[in-house]
Design an enzyme around this catalytic site. Structure first.
Site, PDB file in Angstrom:
ATOM      1  N   LYS A  12       2.000  -9.801   1.891  1.00  0.00           N
ATOM      2  CA  LYS A  12       0.635  -9.929   1.390  1.00  0.00           C
ATOM      3  C   LYS A  12       0.694  -9.582  -0.088  1.00  0.00           C
ATOM      4  O   LYS A  12       0.909  -8.425  -0.462  1.00  0.00           O
ATOM      5  CB  LYS A  12      -0.329  -9.008   2.119  1.00  0.00           C
ATOM      6  CG  LYS A  12      -1.772  -9.207   1.637  1.00  0.00           C
ATOM      7  CD  LYS A  12      -2.727  -8.188   2.234  1.00  0.00           C
ATOM      8  CE  LYS A  12      -4.158  -8.460   1.737  1.00  0.00           C
ATOM      9  NZ  LYS A  12      -4.286  -8.356   0.258  1.00  0.00           N
TER      10      LYS A  12
ATOM     11  N   GLY B  56       0.894   2.160  -1.770  1.00  0.00           N
ATOM     12  CA  GLY B  56      -0.470   2.081  -2.263  1.00  0.00           C
ATOM     13  C   GLY B  56      -1.211   3.389  -2.087  1.00  0.00           C
ATOM     14  O   GLY B  56      -0.604   4.464  -2.001  1.00  0.00           O
ATOM     15  N   SER B  57      -2.520   3.299  -2.002  1.00  0.00           N
ATOM     16  CA  SER B  57      -3.362   4.486  -1.966  1.00  0.00           C
ATOM     17  C   SER B  57      -3.292   5.184  -0.617  1.00  0.00           C
ATOM     18  O   SER B  57      -2.971   4.578   0.408  1.00  0.00           O
ATOM     19  CB  SER B  57      -4.813   4.104  -2.260  1.00  0.00           C
ATOM     20  OG  SER B  57      -5.364   3.359  -1.187  1.00  0.00           O
TER      21      SER B  57
ATOM     22  N   GLY C   6      -6.127   3.589   1.735  1.00  0.00           N
ATOM     23  CA  GLY C   6      -5.757   2.286   2.278  1.00  0.00           C
ATOM     24  C   GLY C   6      -4.578   2.367   3.210  1.00  0.00           C
ATOM     25  O   GLY C   6      -4.564   1.740   4.282  1.00  0.00           O
ATOM     26  N   GLY C   7      -3.579   3.139   2.844  1.00  0.00           N
ATOM     27  CA  GLY C   7      -2.393   3.272   3.684  1.00  0.00           C
ATOM     28  C   GLY C   7      -2.703   3.948   5.000  1.00  0.00           C
ATOM     29  O   GLY C   7      -2.190   3.540   6.051  1.00  0.00           O
TER      30      GLY C   7
ATOM     31  N   GLU D  55       4.224   4.506   1.575  1.00  0.00           N
ATOM     32  CA  GLU D  55       4.393   5.469   0.474  1.00  0.00           C
ATOM     33  C   GLU D  55       3.036   5.565  -0.185  1.00  0.00           C
ATOM     34  O   GLU D  55       2.542   4.601  -0.764  1.00  0.00           O
ATOM     35  CB  GLU D  55       5.482   4.975  -0.485  1.00  0.00           C
ATOM     36  CG  GLU D  55       5.883   6.013  -1.513  1.00  0.00           C
ATOM     37  CD  GLU D  55       5.161   5.795  -2.835  1.00  0.00           C
ATOM     38  OE1 GLU D  55       4.196   6.548  -3.086  1.00  0.00           O
ATOM     39  OE2 GLU D  55       5.545   4.900  -3.588  1.00  0.00           O
TER      40      GLU D  55
ATOM     41  N   CYS E  32       4.229   6.421  -9.117  1.00  0.00           N
ATOM     42  CA  CYS E  32       4.027   7.293  -7.966  1.00  0.00           C
ATOM     43  C   CYS E  32       4.756   8.617  -8.115  1.00  0.00           C
ATOM     44  O   CYS E  32       4.454   9.576  -7.419  1.00  0.00           O
ATOM     45  CB  CYS E  32       4.446   6.591  -6.681  1.00  0.00           C
ATOM     46  SG  CYS E  32       6.030   5.742  -6.791  1.00  0.00           S
TER      47      CYS E  32
ATOM     48  N   GLU F 137      -3.938  13.510  -5.828  1.00  0.00           N
ATOM     49  CA  GLU F 137      -3.348  12.733  -6.901  1.00  0.00           C
ATOM     50  C   GLU F 137      -4.420  12.119  -7.797  1.00  0.00           C
ATOM     51  O   GLU F 137      -5.429  11.603  -7.318  1.00  0.00           O
ATOM     52  CB  GLU F 137      -2.480  11.610  -6.313  1.00  0.00           C
ATOM     53  CG  GLU F 137      -1.827  10.725  -7.365  1.00  0.00           C
ATOM     54  CD  GLU F 137      -1.083   9.550  -6.754  1.00  0.00           C
ATOM     55  OE1 GLU F 137      -0.092   9.112  -7.351  1.00  0.00           O
ATOM     56  OE2 GLU F 137      -1.499   9.072  -5.677  1.00  0.00           O
TER      57      GLU F 137
END
Length: 501
Positions: free
Chosen positions: A179, A236-237, A240-241, A260, A297, A386
């Site tokens: 994606k 990603g965030s 969302g993750g 991650e 990251c 973060e």
């Protein structure tokens, strides 16, 4: 030449609707919006490709990976041009990231040629063993099936269409459905063109790779819920993750989600190093903190120091260096907005003092530096979240005992850093076992931005740094995410996987 379509099973496929890219510079382009139907077609094609692709030899897959790298290099100028326009990154950054992308493709080619990752084991039959004979048992790692990969916003090449997740999955023998990230759809498309050229050159099943562009949340959900997908790679965030992780766990057949998600990457400055090199460390921290507008990251967001004159020297050097850094373009308007929200969250927290403030708006980011006491940090968990951008927070602790309390209070991290001199060794000793449980990579006298692509690298850590503390998304060990052990008992040799013959 940009096509603006999805790549599904070797064909460029349009959609009923399009979205316009939002480049940092230059004209926007239209791209097809992905739908669950596109996802289904890609997953069906990946499953159709699995039988033949998982049966390829390691040499055949190695040649394929090397061919992808060659095709990406052949499009280098085009990738740099569109990548710089979409992300705002300078050409040198894109060229370096492209080099990292092709290096890891070639590294995996070498890795699978060696064959050690298969972890082949054989227990010979013992027909005369009493009271019962033992059968012959062989074990080998085998590919899990089609893999879903989500492109990352902050690495349009190294963690995107042909990044580490895709490279390691293809190396393992798993077809991939990507994606693409809407922040850099043109870059993703050109890389997909390179992969398609390699597929055709190596005469592989076209379903071995597909790219679905854009799409709303339903596209990502359809991908992780698709019954033909057997594992997911995500960068990603946290929000969302975690949502996708929960979807993977709630499927009728749960699958592993290797996400991650985020980290503040703490640095601990021990007293003797702080006294001897405080200014030098402060200047280095500023460079690491602001590199790439802080969109890494592994960005070291906090520095823990024992309060006193040496801490003042460190802060003064970091402030002076950050003051020289102008506004930088962030990857998307959304990331820039989230950065400002994070800044406001930190600034409004009890006990936080402003050291360096500035003004940033639209898609720009400027550095910020704040300070807080160890006591206030320990009572405010918000400060441990973060902030994705060039924002630093100095934690001034009373003594080494409170520094240890800070370390123990941390959630899981990608990295943790100790700045120490030989005279600090005994002071560091209690910290080391704590940090070992908190982080996937522990550094001494360095800065964590920049993740080496090599055999020994670990880019992962306890939650929320990642969703699987036993995995890494960088380095050759990352191939193990897409493999599972299979035991073969008393099996005819001519029917065993080719790597056993």
């Amino acid at each position: 030449m940009l096509i603006g379509k999805h790549l599904i099973a070797g064909e460029w496929v349009a959609g009923d609707a399009t979205f316009a890219s939002a480049p940092a510079t230059g004209p926007a382009h239209d791209y097809a919006i992905g739908t669950p139907a596109h996802v289904d077609a890609a997953c069906v094609a990946a499953e159709a490709a699995f039988a033949s692709y998982s049966a390829t030899t390691r040499e055949e897959r190695a040649v394929f990976l090397e061919r992808i790298a060659t095709e990406i290099d052949a499009r280098g100028a085009e990738i740099t041009e569109i990548g710089s326009a979409e992300t705002g990154f300078p050409a040198a950054r894109l060229e370096g990231e492209r080099g990292r992308t092709t290096v890891q493709l070639r590294l995996f080619a070498s890795h699978i040629r060696a064959g050690d990752y298969l972890d082949r084991r054989t227990d010979a039959a013992l027909p005369d063993r009493k009271p019962l004979p033992r059968p012959e048992i062989r074990m080998i790692q085998r590919p899990v099936g089609p893999v879903a990969v989500f492109g990352a916003s902050n690495f349009p090449l190294a963690f995107s269409v042909a990044g580490g997740d895709t490279a390691s999955a293809l190396a393992a023998g798993c077809p991939v459905v990507v994606k693409g990230h809407s922040a850099h759809p043109g870059t993703g498309e050109i890389v997909a063109q390179a992969i398609l050229a390699a597929i055709r050159s190596c005469r592989l099943h076209p379903g071995v790779f597909s790219l679905v562009q854009g799409g709303r949340r339903d596209v990502g959900e359809a991908l992780v819920r698709h019954p033909l997908i057997h594992a997911v790679g995500f960068t990603g965030s946290l929000a969302g993750g975690r949502a996708l992780f929960d979807l993977c766990a709630s499927r009728p057949n749960p699958i592993p989600f290797f996400g991650e998600l985020g980290s503040i990457n703490p640095m601990f400055l021990l007293p003797n190093a702080l006294s001897a090199r405080g200014a030098q460390i402060g200047t280095g921290w500023a460079g690491s903190l602001s590199m790439g507008a802080g969109q890494f990251c592994t960005n070291p967001g906090i520095a823990v120091v024992v309060d006193g004159p040496d801490a003042d020297t460190f802060v003064a050097a970091a402030t002076a260096a950050l003051e020289q850094i102008g506004a930088q373009t962030m990857l998307t308007d959304g990331i820039a907005s989230a950065y400002r929200q994070g800044r406001d969250r930190v600034a409004a927290s009890a006990g936080v003092q402003e050291i360096l403030t500035s003004v940033c708006d639209m898609r720009q980011a400027t550095p910020y530096l704040f300070s807080v006491s160890g006591d206030d940090w320990l009572t405010n968990h918000v400060l441990g979240e973060e902030v994705f951008g060039p924002l630093g927070l100095v934690l001034r602790v009373r003594d080494m005992a409170q520094m240890l309390d800070i370390a123990q209070s941390l959630q899981g991290q990608l990295t943790a850093t100790l700045h120490l001199d030989p005279a600090d060794s005994e002071l560091a000793r209690p910290l080391v076992p704590v940090l070992e449980r908190k982080a996937g990579r522990i550094l001494a006298n360095g800065f964590p931005t920049g993740v080496e692509v090599c055999d020994a690298m670990v880019h992962g850590g306890p939650y929320p740094a990642s969703t699987n503390f036993g995995a890494t998304s960088v380095g050759t060990l990352s191939i193990r995410r897409w493999l599972r052990p299979v035991a073969w008992q008393n099996f005819p040799v001519d029917l065993l996987p080719v790597d056993f013959r």
